[in-house]
Enzyme design. Structure first.
Site, PDB file in Angstrom:
ATOM      1  N   THR A 105     -15.793  15.811  25.415  1.00 12.77           N
ATOM      2  CA  THR A 105     -14.860  15.631  24.196  1.00 12.77           C
ATOM      3  C   THR A 105     -14.180  16.888  23.483  1.00 12.77           C
ATOM      4  OG1 THR A 105     -14.611  15.019  21.929  1.00 12.77           O
ATOM      5  CG2 THR A 105     -16.709  15.671  22.776  1.00 12.77           C
ATOM      6  N   ASP A 106     -12.959  16.765  23.072  1.00 14.00           N
ATOM      7  CA  ASP A 106     -12.421  18.092  22.617  1.00 14.00           C
ATOM      8  C   ASP A 106     -13.050  18.691  21.282  1.00 14.00           C
ATOM      9  OD1 ASP A 106     -11.619  15.933  20.835  1.00 14.00           O
ATOM     10  OD2 ASP A 106      -9.271  16.494  20.862  1.00 14.00           O
TER      11      ASP A 106
HETATM   12  P1  NAD Z   1     -19.070   4.178  23.795  1.00 15.82           P
HETATM   13  O1  NAD Z   1     -19.787   4.233  22.707  1.00 15.82           O
HETATM   14  O2  NAD Z   1     -17.869   2.933  23.467  1.00 15.82           O
HETATM   15  O3  NAD Z   1     -19.673   3.656  25.008  1.00 15.82           O
HETATM   16  C1  NAD Z   1     -21.042   4.384  25.354  1.00 15.82           C
HETATM   17  C2  NAD Z   1     -21.900   3.502  26.390  1.00 15.82           C
HETATM   18  O4  NAD Z   1     -22.900   4.276  26.571  1.00 15.82           O
HETATM   19  C3  NAD Z   1     -22.125   2.048  25.593  1.00 15.82           C
HETATM   20  O5  NAD Z   1     -21.828   1.178  26.726  1.00 15.82           O
HETATM   21  C4  NAD Z   1     -23.560   2.268  25.569  1.00 15.82           C
HETATM   22  O6  NAD Z   1     -24.517   1.119  25.829  1.00 15.82           O
HETATM   23  C5  NAD Z   1     -24.128   3.378  26.697  1.00 15.82           C
HETATM   24  N1  NAD Z   1     -25.218   3.978  26.438  1.00 15.82           N
HETATM   25  C6  NAD Z   1     -25.647   4.788  25.362  1.00 15.82           C
HETATM   26  N2  NAD Z   1     -26.794   5.489  25.355  1.00 15.82           N
HETATM   27  C7  NAD Z   1     -27.259   5.230  26.563  1.00 15.82           C
HETATM   28  C8  NAD Z   1     -28.553   5.471  27.347  1.00 15.82           C
HETATM   29  N3  NAD Z   1     -29.254   6.404  26.729  1.00 15.82           N
HETATM   30  N4  NAD Z   1     -28.503   5.053  28.780  1.00 15.82           N
HETATM   31  C9  NAD Z   1     -27.388   4.328  29.320  1.00 15.82           C
HETATM   32  N5  NAD Z   1     -26.565   3.916  28.636  1.00 15.82           N
HETATM   33  C10 NAD Z   1     -26.232   4.430  27.445  1.00 15.82           C
HETATM   34  O7  NAD Z   1     -18.287   5.234  24.019  1.00 15.82           O
HETATM   35  P2  NAD Z   1     -16.746   5.663  24.567  1.00 15.82           P
HETATM   36  O8  NAD Z   1     -15.996   6.078  23.558  1.00 15.82           O
HETATM   37  O9  NAD Z   1     -16.635   4.793  25.638  1.00 15.82           O
HETATM   38  O10 NAD Z   1     -17.179   7.215  25.251  1.00 15.82           O
HETATM   39  C11 NAD Z   1     -17.677   7.350  26.528  1.00 15.82           C
HETATM   40  C12 NAD Z   1     -17.751   8.794  26.722  1.00 15.82           C
HETATM   41  O11 NAD Z   1     -16.554   9.385  26.527  1.00 15.82           O
HETATM   42  C13 NAD Z   1     -18.748   9.671  25.871  1.00 15.82           C
HETATM   43  O12 NAD Z   1     -19.579  10.563  26.398  1.00 15.82           O
HETATM   44  C14 NAD Z   1     -17.702  10.377  24.777  1.00 15.82           C
HETATM   45  O13 NAD Z   1     -18.468  11.521  24.310  1.00 15.82           O
HETATM   46  C15 NAD Z   1     -16.833  10.576  25.575  1.00 15.82           C
HETATM   47  N6  NAD Z   1     -15.532  10.630  24.856  1.00 15.82           N
HETATM   48  C16 NAD Z   1     -14.862   9.674  24.084  1.00 15.82           C
HETATM   49  C17 NAD Z   1     -13.700   9.850  23.197  1.00 15.82           C
HETATM   50  C18 NAD Z   1     -13.267   8.725  22.500  1.00 15.82           C
HETATM   51  O14 NAD Z   1     -12.110   8.798  22.073  1.00 15.82           O
HETATM   52  N7  NAD Z   1     -13.891   7.483  22.403  1.00 15.82           N
HETATM   53  C19 NAD Z   1     -13.014  11.013  23.557  1.00 15.82           C
HETATM   54  C20 NAD Z   1     -13.530  11.870  24.588  1.00 15.82           C
HETATM   55  C21 NAD Z   1     -14.707  11.847  25.167  1.00 15.82           C
END
Ligand code: NAD
Length: 316
Positions: free
Chosen positions: A125-126
């Protein structure tokens, strides 16, 4: 090609699975997800009818389980989304962020080393870069220092460093993407856009932190998924790539746009005490990736209406 997607039942991971399954008919996919409060199997319900996708419920923190999984399915590529992701939760309870985002990523990296993989792509992430001033300041490049503000951002920065160390120390073939804020369907309704839509439809107060002037850089979730696919194909092993669409929007402006789409009054907006350590502004420079040929295709203006309609039909 077998692609293992960790966190594939979450917001972005489920979009990534949908995008990749459409794009690559001859690949097979494993969705590894612990189904925490943020994981929802319904996000991939349609995809699970396709025999190319296998859903495995399990935790990235369990090394024994990962060994069996890797020995059984022999994935070639790992795309690692699984994480604790909500900044507010990281402020009230940081421990699980360290356990999943740092230690869990380390355990997954070790499994990749033991079993040999073609690529480990880490989705970051940023927020690892910290904050910019509201006015001025250069957009974050991949060379910007890591200065995270929240425990969430610090846990992601730590995992980035761990992933890079596995490349430098063991030669594990990794790439990292650092993306700005994603918008789209299927997001858990604690995050800004679905939360505001839900509140507006209920005609309940819309809580906006501080003065609402904090700026986020937004990107459509499918553009993020395309960027990860692009990095898997065109990226250089060991490199970090920023991903953004250059749509900087103050939170209050976005909230008003949502109210406009729904035809609800601005009087629903309620200013609440600011989030602790709240970053003022994010702006990301994606020129490294754009030079290679990737570019965002969607805009908030063109897609917000459809996204709002999806939440109206599916969440509220
Ligand atoms: P989210 O919270 O919607 O989904 C996270 C998923 O990971 C869930 O399905 C959860 O059940 C699973 N999870 C959590 N802990 C776990 C574990 N210990 N073992 C297995 N599965 C596990 O998140 P998101 O918004 O889809 O983000 C996904 C990735 O992208 C993250 O790494 C986040 O840091 C990164 N990211 C998100 C954004 C954003 O705007 N949402 C922006 C940049 C980067």
């Amino acid at each position: 090609m077998k692609v293992l997607v960790s966190g594939g039942c979450g917001f972005i991971g489920s979009h990534f699975l949908r995008y990749m399954m459409n794009a690559y008919r001859d690949y097979s996919f494993i969705c590894l997800d612990a189904l925490t409060y943020a994981g929802n199997k319904n996000n991939i319900k349609d995809l699970l009818k396709d025999s190319r996708l296998t859903m495995i419920e399990g935790n990235i923190r369990n090394a024994v389980f990962l060994d069996t999984l890797f020995a059984t399915y022999k994935p070639d590529v790992i795309v690692h989304f699984a994480a604790e992701t909500h900044v507010d939760r990281s402020i009230t309870g940081p421990q699980v962020f360290l356990e999943t985002n740092v230690i869990g990523t380390g355990i997954l990296l070790d499994a990749c080393l033991r079993h040999g993989i073609e690529r480990f792509h880490h989705v970051s992430t940023d927020e690892v870069y910290g904050t910019l001033p509201l006015q001025g300041g250069s957009a974050f490049t991949e060379q910007s220092p890591l200065l995270p503000s929240s425990p969430y951002a610090a846990s992601k920065a730590s995992s980035d460093l761990l992933v890079l160390s596995y490349y430098k120390t063991y030669g594990l073939p990794i790439t990292i993407s650092r993306c700005s804020n994603n918008y789209g369907t299927h997001q858990y309704p604690e995050k800004l856009i679905p939360l505001m839509i839900q509140r507006a439809l209920q005609e309940a107060p819309l809580p906006v932190y501080g003065d609402g002037l904090n700026v986020r850089d937004w990107i459509h979730v499918v553009d993020h998924c395309r960027a990860i696919d692009f990095i898997l194909k065109k990226g250089t092993v060991g490199e970090v790539y920023n991903v953004g669409a250059g749509e900087e929007i103050p939170n209050i402006k976005l909230v008003k746009q949502i109210l406009d789409v729904l035809g609800k009054p601005y009087e629903l907006i309620t200013y609440v005490p600011d989030r602790l350590g709240h970053d003022l502004r994010y702006a990301i420079d994606s020129s490294r990736l754009e030079t290679l040929g990737w570019k965002a295709e969607y805009t908030m203006e063109e897609t917000l209406q459809g996204i709002v309609e999806w939440y109206r039909a599916n969440v509220i």
